[in-house]
Design an enzyme around this catalytic site. Structure first.
Site, PDB file in Angstrom:
ATOM      1  N   GLY A 220      -4.238  61.682  13.125  1.00 23.57           N
ATOM      2  CA  GLY A 220      -5.688  61.518  13.049  1.00 23.57           C
ATOM      3  C   GLY A 220      -6.328  62.765  12.464  1.00 23.57           C
ATOM      4  N   ARG A 353     -25.352  36.232  34.965  1.00 25.95           N
ATOM      5  CA  ARG A 353     -24.980  34.934  34.423  1.00 25.95           C
ATOM      6  C   ARG A 353     -24.877  33.885  35.528  1.00 25.95           C
ATOM      7  NH1 ARG A 353     -25.213  32.480  29.571  1.00 25.95           N
ATOM      8  NH2 ARG A 353     -23.437  31.118  29.161  1.00 25.95           N
ATOM      9  N   GLU A 467       0.622  58.858  21.468  1.00 25.34           N
ATOM     10  CA  GLU A 467       1.045  59.853  22.472  1.00 25.34           C
ATOM     11  C   GLU A 467       2.220  59.324  23.295  1.00 25.34           C
ATOM     12  OE1 GLU A 467       0.934  63.178  22.361  1.00 25.34           O
ATOM     13  OE2 GLU A 467      -1.033  62.637  21.631  1.00 25.34           O
TER      14      GLU A 467
HETATM   15  C1  LIG Z   1     -11.062  62.789  26.814  1.00 25.02           C
HETATM   16  C2  LIG Z   1     -10.019  63.116  25.784  1.00 25.02           C
HETATM   17  C3  LIG Z   1      -8.856  62.204  25.753  1.00 25.02           C
HETATM   18  C4  LIG Z   1      -7.821  62.375  24.696  1.00 25.02           C
HETATM   19  C5  LIG Z   1      -8.052  63.443  23.673  1.00 25.02           C
HETATM   20  C6  LIG Z   1      -7.113  63.457  22.517  1.00 25.02           C
HETATM   21  C7  LIG Z   1      -7.317  62.329  21.549  1.00 25.02           C
HETATM   22  C8  LIG Z   1      -6.069  61.522  21.415  1.00 25.02           C
HETATM   23  C9  LIG Z   1      -6.078  60.709  20.204  1.00 25.02           C
HETATM   24  C10 LIG Z   1      -4.707  60.152  19.963  1.00 25.02           C
HETATM   25  C11 LIG Z   1      -3.889  61.039  19.102  1.00 25.02           C
HETATM   26  C12 LIG Z   1      -2.484  60.657  19.106  1.00 25.02           C
HETATM   27  C13 LIG Z   1      -1.573  61.580  18.863  1.00 25.02           C
HETATM   28  C14 LIG Z   1      -0.131  61.277  18.839  1.00 25.02           C
HETATM   29  O1  LIG Z   1       0.291  60.177  18.999  1.00 25.02           O
HETATM   30  S1  LIG Z   1       0.877  62.619  18.580  1.00 25.02           S
HETATM   31  C15 LIG Z   1       2.511  62.004  18.534  1.00 25.02           C
HETATM   32  C16 LIG Z   1       2.975  61.584  19.883  1.00 25.02           C
HETATM   33  N1  LIG Z   1       4.373  61.266  19.838  1.00 25.02           N
HETATM   34  C17 LIG Z   1       5.057  60.958  20.899  1.00 25.02           C
HETATM   35  O2  LIG Z   1       4.538  60.895  21.994  1.00 25.02           O
HETATM   36  C18 LIG Z   1       6.523  60.772  20.706  1.00 25.02           C
HETATM   37  C19 LIG Z   1       7.204  60.249  21.929  1.00 25.02           C
HETATM   38  N2  LIG Z   1       8.572  60.734  21.998  1.00 25.02           N
HETATM   39  C20 LIG Z   1       8.929  61.784  22.804  1.00 25.02           C
HETATM   40  O3  LIG Z   1       8.112  62.378  23.512  1.00 25.02           O
HETATM   41  C21 LIG Z   1      10.372  62.167  22.790  1.00 25.02           C
HETATM   42  O4  LIG Z   1      10.958  61.846  21.608  1.00 25.02           O
HETATM   43  C22 LIG Z   1      11.157  61.509  23.945  1.00 25.02           C
HETATM   44  C23 LIG Z   1      10.680  62.129  25.251  1.00 25.02           C
HETATM   45  C24 LIG Z   1      10.972  60.005  23.983  1.00 25.02           C
HETATM   46  C25 LIG Z   1      12.652  61.765  23.774  1.00 25.02           C
HETATM   47  O5  LIG Z   1      12.832  63.108  23.480  1.00 25.02           O
HETATM   48  P1  LIG Z   1      14.295  63.775  23.223  1.00 25.02           P
HETATM   49  O6  LIG Z   1      15.076  62.897  22.361  1.00 25.02           O
HETATM   50  O7  LIG Z   1      14.085  65.164  22.792  1.00 25.02           O
HETATM   51  O8  LIG Z   1      14.811  63.915  24.644  1.00 25.02           O
HETATM   52  P2  LIG Z   1      15.651  63.116  25.680  1.00 25.02           P
HETATM   53  O9  LIG Z   1      15.107  61.772  25.958  1.00 25.02           O
HETATM   54  O10 LIG Z   1      17.085  63.195  25.349  1.00 25.02           O
HETATM   55  O11 LIG Z   1      15.340  64.087  26.856  1.00 25.02           O
HETATM   56  C26 LIG Z   1      15.907  65.393  26.946  1.00 25.02           C
HETATM   57  C27 LIG Z   1      15.378  66.070  28.182  1.00 25.02           C
HETATM   58  O12 LIG Z   1      14.016  66.451  27.947  1.00 25.02           O
HETATM   59  C28 LIG Z   1      13.180  65.955  28.991  1.00 25.02           C
HETATM   60  N3  LIG Z   1      11.857  65.739  28.389  1.00 25.02           N
HETATM   61  C29 LIG Z   1      11.514  64.875  27.439  1.00 25.02           C
HETATM   62  N4  LIG Z   1      10.231  65.017  27.141  1.00 25.02           N
HETATM   63  C30 LIG Z   1       9.751  66.000  27.916  1.00 25.02           C
HETATM   64  C31 LIG Z   1       8.475  66.602  28.061  1.00 25.02           C
HETATM   65  N5  LIG Z   1       7.430  66.186  27.348  1.00 25.02           N
HETATM   66  N6  LIG Z   1       8.350  67.590  28.945  1.00 25.02           N
HETATM   67  C32 LIG Z   1       9.385  68.019  29.685  1.00 25.02           C
HETATM   68  N7  LIG Z   1      10.622  67.479  29.590  1.00 25.02           N
HETATM   69  C33 LIG Z   1      10.783  66.482  28.722  1.00 25.02           C
HETATM   70  C34 LIG Z   1      13.861  64.700  29.440  1.00 25.02           C
HETATM   71  O13 LIG Z   1      13.469  64.337  30.737  1.00 25.02           O
HETATM   72  C35 LIG Z   1      15.320  65.141  29.384  1.00 25.02           C
HETATM   73  O14 LIG Z   1      15.580  65.910  30.524  1.00 25.02           O
HETATM   74  P3  LIG Z   1      17.078  66.042  31.082  1.00 25.02           P
HETATM   75  O15 LIG Z   1      17.884  66.653  30.019  1.00 25.02           O
HETATM   76  O16 LIG Z   1      16.918  66.879  32.290  1.00 25.02           O
HETATM   77  O17 LIG Z   1      17.527  64.643  31.398  1.00 25.02           O
HETATM   78  C1  LIG Z   2      -4.229  55.122  16.487  1.00 23.18           C
HETATM   79  C2  LIG Z   2      -3.038  56.016  16.401  1.00 23.18           C
HETATM   80  C3  LIG Z   2      -3.237  57.387  16.313  1.00 23.18           C
HETATM   81  C4  LIG Z   2      -2.144  58.244  16.174  1.00 23.18           C
HETATM   82  N1  LIG Z   2      -2.355  59.575  16.023  1.00 23.18           N
HETATM   83  C5  LIG Z   2      -1.301  60.397  15.791  1.00 23.18           C
HETATM   84  C6  LIG Z   2      -1.502  61.789  15.560  1.00 23.18           C
HETATM   85  O1  LIG Z   2      -2.614  62.294  15.577  1.00 23.18           O
HETATM   86  N2  LIG Z   2      -0.418  62.555  15.294  1.00 23.18           N
HETATM   87  C7  LIG Z   2       0.830  62.051  15.269  1.00 23.18           C
HETATM   88  O2  LIG Z   2       1.772  62.791  15.025  1.00 23.18           O
HETATM   89  N3  LIG Z   2       1.049  60.739  15.523  1.00 23.18           N
HETATM   90  C8  LIG Z   2       0.029  59.906  15.776  1.00 23.18           C
HETATM   91  N4  LIG Z   2       0.241  58.573  16.027  1.00 23.18           N
HETATM   92  C9  LIG Z   2       1.607  58.056  16.025  1.00 23.18           C
HETATM   93  C10 LIG Z   2       2.097  57.665  17.410  1.00 23.18           C
HETATM   94  O3  LIG Z   2       2.367  58.782  18.198  1.00 23.18           O
HETATM   95  C11 LIG Z   2       3.325  56.787  17.288  1.00 23.18           C
HETATM   96  O4  LIG Z   2       2.948  55.600  16.639  1.00 23.18           O
HETATM   97  C12 LIG Z   2       3.924  56.508  18.637  1.00 23.18           C
HETATM   98  O5  LIG Z   2       4.524  57.656  19.169  1.00 23.18           O
HETATM   99  C13 LIG Z   2       4.915  55.345  18.623  1.00 23.18           C
HETATM  100  O6  LIG Z   2       5.915  55.591  17.723  1.00 23.18           O
HETATM  101  P1  LIG Z   2       6.353  54.552  16.581  1.00 23.18           P
HETATM  102  O7  LIG Z   2       5.142  54.181  15.846  1.00 23.18           O
HETATM  103  O8  LIG Z   2       7.474  55.174  15.913  1.00 23.18           O
HETATM  104  O9  LIG Z   2       6.820  53.276  17.357  1.00 23.18           O
HETATM  105  P2  LIG Z   2       8.323  52.718  17.418  1.00 23.18           P
HETATM  106  O10 LIG Z   2       9.155  53.675  18.204  1.00 23.18           O
HETATM  107  O11 LIG Z   2       8.807  52.342  16.082  1.00 23.18           O
HETATM  108  O12 LIG Z   2       8.089  51.427  18.310  1.00 23.18           O
HETATM  109  C14 LIG Z   2       8.305  50.083  17.869  1.00 23.18           C
HETATM  110  C15 LIG Z   2       8.846  49.273  19.047  1.00 23.18           C
HETATM  111  O13 LIG Z   2      10.133  49.757  19.394  1.00 23.18           O
HETATM  112  C16 LIG Z   2      10.224  49.981  20.795  1.00 23.18           C
HETATM  113  N5  LIG Z   2      11.132  51.104  21.028  1.00 23.18           N
HETATM  114  C17 LIG Z   2      11.228  52.271  20.343  1.00 23.18           C
HETATM  115  N6  LIG Z   2      12.183  53.054  20.864  1.00 23.18           N
HETATM  116  C18 LIG Z   2      12.698  52.385  21.915  1.00 23.18           C
HETATM  117  C19 LIG Z   2      13.716  52.680  22.870  1.00 23.18           C
HETATM  118  N7  LIG Z   2      14.369  53.827  22.862  1.00 23.18           N
HETATM  119  N8  LIG Z   2      13.984  51.754  23.813  1.00 23.18           N
HETATM  120  C20 LIG Z   2      13.310  50.602  23.852  1.00 23.18           C
HETATM  121  N9  LIG Z   2      12.336  50.263  22.982  1.00 23.18           N
HETATM  122  C21 LIG Z   2      12.038  51.145  22.021  1.00 23.18           C
HETATM  123  C22 LIG Z   2       8.787  50.293  21.217  1.00 23.18           C
HETATM  124  O14 LIG Z   2       8.595  49.990  22.591  1.00 23.18           O
HETATM  125  C23 LIG Z   2       7.996  49.367  20.311  1.00 23.18           C
HETATM  126  O15 LIG Z   2       7.933  48.112  20.926  1.00 23.18           O
HETATM  127  C24 LIG Z   2      -0.832  57.707  16.174  1.00 23.18           C
HETATM  128  C25 LIG Z   2      -0.650  56.333  16.304  1.00 23.18           C
HETATM  129  C26 LIG Z   2      -1.729  55.501  16.419  1.00 23.18           C
HETATM  130  C27 LIG Z   2      -1.509  54.020  16.543  1.00 23.18           C
END
Ligand SMILES: CCCCCCCCCCC/C=C/C(=O)SCCNC(=O)CCNC(=O)[C@H](O)C(C)(C)COP(=O)(O)OP(=O)(O)OC[C@H]1O[C@@H](n2cnc3c(N)ncnc32)[C@H](O)[C@@H]1OP(=O)(O)O
Ligand SMILES: Cc1cc2nc3c(=O)[nH]c(=O)nc-3n(C[C@H](O)[C@H](O)[C@H](O)COP(=O)(O)OP(=O)(O)OC[C@H]3O[C@@H](n4cnc5c(N)ncnc54)[C@H](O)[C@@H]3O)c2cc1C
Length: 710
Positions: A220, A353, A467
């Site tokens: 974003g 309503r 997130e």
């Molecule tokens: C009023 C204001 C409100 C909001 C304001 C902000 C506005 C928001 C607008 C929206 C913007 C959106 C932004 C985004 O989307 S940014 C991108 C976000 N992306 C994700 O969230 C990606 C999700 N994926 C992950 O976090 C990792 O890939 C995942 C955790 C799924 C897997 O990671 P990885 O492969 O590295 O690790 P493992 O599963 O093998 O785990 C290894 C160990 O690490 C521990 N772990 C994992 N994550 C965390 C963490 N975050 N903190 C601490 N520890 C963590 C996990 O438990 C494992 O532990 P062990 O080794 O002990 O088992």
């Molecule tokens: C409105 C919006 C704002 C965003 N803003 C940002 C931003 O500011 N910065 C940024 O970096 N990113 C941002 N993102 C990206 C966002 O963080 C990702 O879209 C999100 O983390 C999900 O990842 P993906 O899109 O790869 O979904 P995918 O992982 O491809 O998911 C597709 C499907 O696969 C399933 N799936 C995936 N992995 C597994 C698994 N291991 N086991 C079982 N099911 C699984 C999911 O449940 C889902 O049903 C934004 C997304 C949106 C929609």
């Protein structure tokens, strides 16, 4: 390290302290009893269609506002900021769904600039500025600038880096976003492909997008607004790939905003719903060997020396994910806001309503009096309060963990991850579904943009994905649950929100003692049933995993992942129930406030029990008879909530501007507003529509001609 019905006394205070307050802050009906200002009050009461509802409330609404907001100070600040925004024409949003994407984006830029101007002019504190932005209520680049870019630098930058970059960000001399997700990978952060290769000859990193799928996609604020980004890329030095690290990269010129050489930038296109999240410029970004100085790698957790040597500080590598943990925690707090907005609209409208006559042919029935309406709506009202309190608790946990991390105590990192990930997943999923349910609860009018619900849903629903996809996050919780169960045998005592698992001997065989509907009002009975259900589901999963896949634990986890999701949800619901019970145990001032919260807490818990009865029965925690008693008690609780419902949503203290809904108006004067709103649609600008002469008239004439030939 990661940082990133009222009584007259209160009425008098509210009304006379602020004579210029706007329409939506009218005092409750009961204020009419007060002699001073009675003429003004009478005039207002004439249009207060919800006055009778407000008069039936059995608690002090002003004190409930304090309980909801957290403190008297919080009510006061929120009230001031909400009114500041509502009274400023630049912040109008009633026309938002009718703007084109370009107009909407420009409107967002204008609002953000104006908000900043007001923040500076009025010398607002950080707390006030945050609230002001929240009440502006339009997603935009500033959310990412303050919500992720700044926290990423604070959490992952060295002191020197913070000293250099934060003042620029604080004064908006640069605008930043968080560029992690790529076209090919979002959930799997370790699978990101962008590279940052160290070049010791020039002391620079070369940032590159080697494939199409490595294009940054979604961030974003990236598409059009940001000048800088924290970019996550694979660090390569001395020929070795050290995995994902964060880098500060300038993207656009600070002179004319054009992309810097080697940088390709754009918006990724229109998104779900009209208005809604389309105000945000989610972007695409590609790098063609873009060079940045070495000191723009965020080096708090690990460093690359001048010679190119990789050095990892003695801290867990998961701290790299700290910004996501911070934002997940904010998202939980945000869930109660979105949910309470939808519920406020649906409750007020349901009280206004009317459909069908009463049994004796009298006036029509308020739809809020239908038991089905109550059983759909009141659990959502209770959930809004539940999420509000668990959000407060999570904020406390986050602050506590952050302080521990500063002191190099990493013992609560796992707890913070499990709680933020799990609560983010459960609260956003429930809230998204609940907004849609509120739309249905408002019947046909709920489908109109002017109800505010379609846009609220469209803005909110991506919270289930961003997130961290909710399923992916719940599987993280499940993994930690399985780890905890496996450690029980070795005698390791679980701590924090997992502590209940230490009572495994008791919880695996206990039988609920509930023998009447009223017994379900006992918090110990509720707590025990929820703990037993969560633990037994987790233990069942652990047993099935070890039986199903004698060869590989990971394969067993994969096979059982649908059950593991449910176990994770049960664990998180237990946390929410526990925190609500703890809240109600605290001293809560105000006539009737504690009693109302107690009732809502019971509604929340018994509704979850009823909805997931299968879990409770299958794990043998309760009997079918006890399940039926819980449902019986739930019905009684709904009757208790009914006279308080409107006042309970008034306690959210939302202005009509913030609600943005003709159905949720404070005064309940819904029909004239709906009627008036319809005429504002651009389609009604002309009586005869554009296209009539090209398409309608020839069609009609052609048919007339055919008929005349017959
Ligand atoms: C009023 C204001 C409100 C909001 C304001 C902000 C506005 C928001 C607008 C929206 C913007 C959106 C932004 C985004 O989307 S940014 C991108 C976000 N992306 C994700 O969230 C990606 C999700 N994926 C992950 O976090 C990792 O890939 C995942 C955790 C799924 C897997 O990671 P990885 O492969 O590295 O690790 P493992 O599963 O093998 O785990 C290894 C160990 O690490 C521990 N772990 C994992 N994550 C965390 C963490 N975050 N903190 C601490 N520890 C963590 C996990 O438990 C494992 O532990 P062990 O080794 O002990 O088992
Ligand atoms: C409105 C919006 C704002 C965003 N803003 C940002 C931003 O500011 N910065 C940024 O970096 N990113 C941002 N993102 C990206 C966002 O963080 C990702 O879209 C999100 O983390 C999900 O990842 P993906 O899109 O790869 O979904 P995918 O992982 O491809 O998911 C597709 C499907 O696969 C399933 N799936 C995936 N992995 C597994 C698994 N291991 N086991 C079982 N099911 C699984 C999911 O449940 C889902 O049903 C934004 C997304 C949106 C929609």
């Amino acid at each position: 390290m990661w940082r990133g019905g009222s009584n007259t006394r209160t009425c008098k205070r509210r009304f006379f302290s602020s004579p210029t307050r706007s329409r939506h802050h009218r005092p409750p009906y009961i204020c009419r009893l007060h002699s001073r200002g009675s003429q003004h009050l009478k005039a207002m009461a004439e249009v207060d269609h919800l006055a009778a509802e407000r008069a039936t409330a059995r608690f002090d609404v002003e004190e409930m506002k304090v309980a909801w907001a957290g403190s008297r100070h919080a009510v006061h600040v929120a009230d001031r900021m909400a009114r500041l925004v509502a009274s400023d024409p630049v912040f109008r949003k009633d026309n938002r769904t009718m703007l084109s994407r370009k107009e909407l984006f420009k409107d967002t830029l204008r609002k953000a600039a104006h908000a900043w101007k007001r923040i500076v002019e009025l010398r607002l504190t950080e707390e006030e500025a945050d609230l002001l932005r929240q009440y502006v209520d339009q997603p935009g680049y500033v959310d990412l600038h303050w919500g992720m870019f700044v926290p990423a630098i604070k959490g992952q930058g060295t002191e020197e880096q913070q000293h250099k970059w934060l003042p620029l960000a604080y004064k908006f001399q640069i605008i930043g976003c968080y560029a992690q997700t790529e076209l090919g990978h979002g959930s799997n952060v370790q699978g990101l492909e962008t590279t940052a290769t160290f070049d010791p000859k020039t002391d620079e990193f070369v940032i590159h997008s080697p494939t199409l799928t490595s294009s940054k996609w979604w961030p974003g604020g990236l598409g059009k607004a940001s000048t800088h980004a924290v970019v996550y890329a694979r660090l390569i030095t001395e020929g070795k790939d050290y995995g994902i690290h964060g880098f500060i990269v300038q993207l656009r010129s600070l002179e004319d905003h054009s992309p810097l050489p080697g940088v390709t930038l754009g918006d990724i296109g229109g998104k779900f719903g009209s208005g809604a999240y389309n105000s945000m410029d989610n972007g695409v970004l590609r790098f063609d060997h873009v060079r940045i100085p070495r000191d723009q790698m965020l080096m708090r957790l690990s460093q690359v020396t001048r010679e190119g040597k990789y050095v990892h500080s003695n801290v867990p590598k998961q701290l790299l994910y700290g910004t996501m943990v911070y934002v997940r925690q904010s998202i939980v707090a945000d869930a109660s806001k979105a949910l309470s907005r939808a519920v406020c609209i649906a409750v007020r409208y349901s009280a206004v309503r009317k459909q069908f006559g009463s049994q004796d042919g009298g006036p029509e029935t308020q739809v809020l009096n239908y038991k089905t309406q109550q059983s759909r709506l009141f659990p959502l009202l209770a959930s809004a309060y539940a999420f509000r309190f668990v959000g407060d608790w999570l904020n406390w946990l986050y602050t506590d963990v952050t302080q521990k991390l500063e002191a190099k105590d990493f013992s609560t990192l796992q707890e913070a991850h499990a709680c933020t990930a799990g609560l983010k997943a459960v609260t956003t999923s429930v809230t998204a579904d609940a907004i849609e349910e509120c739309r249905k609860l408002c019947g046909g009018h709920g489908y109109l943009n002017s109800s505010g619900l379609p846009e609220l849903f469209a803005v909110y629903v991506p919270a289930c994905t961003y997130e961290g996809d909710n399923v992916v996050l719940l599987l993280q919780v499940a993994r930690i649950l399985m780890k905890t169960v496996s450690q029980l045998a070795s005698g390791k005592q679980p701590v924090g929100t997992m502590a209940y698992m230490g009572k495994v001997q008791y919880l695996m065989q206990c039988k609920s003692a509930v023998s009447s509907a009223e017994d379900w009002l006992n918090p110990d009975a509720i707590q025990e049933a929820f703990e037993a259900r969560a633990l037994r589901m987790a233990v069942n999963c652990a047993q099935n995993i070890s039986q199903a896949a004698s060869q590989e634990e990971a394969a067993g986890f994969y096979e059982r992942s649908p059950d593991l999701l449910e176990a994770a949800v049960a664990h998180i619901q237990l946390i929410i129930v526990t925190k609500f019970i703890e809240k109600v145990h605290q001293e809560i001032p105000g006539h009737g406030v504690k009693e109302q919260l107690q009732a809502l807490c019971n509604v929340y818990a018994l509704y979850i029990l009823h909805k997931h009865l299968g879990d409770f029965l299958a794990t043998g925690c309760i009997t079918p008879r006890q399940g039926a008693l819980a449902n019986e008690q739930l019905g009684k609780l709904y009757a208790q909530v009914r006279p308080n419902a409107v006042a309970l949503v008034d306690a959210f203290n939302y202005t009509d501007h913030y609600l943005g809904s003709v159905l949720g108006r404070y005064d309940g004067d819904v029909y004239p507003a709906l009627y008036e709103e319809a005429w504002k649609d651009p389609l009604n600008e002309t009586v005869v529509p554009e296209g009539y002469h090209e398409y309608l008239r020839p069609l009609i004439k052609q048919q007339q001609l055919k008929l005349s030939r017959l």
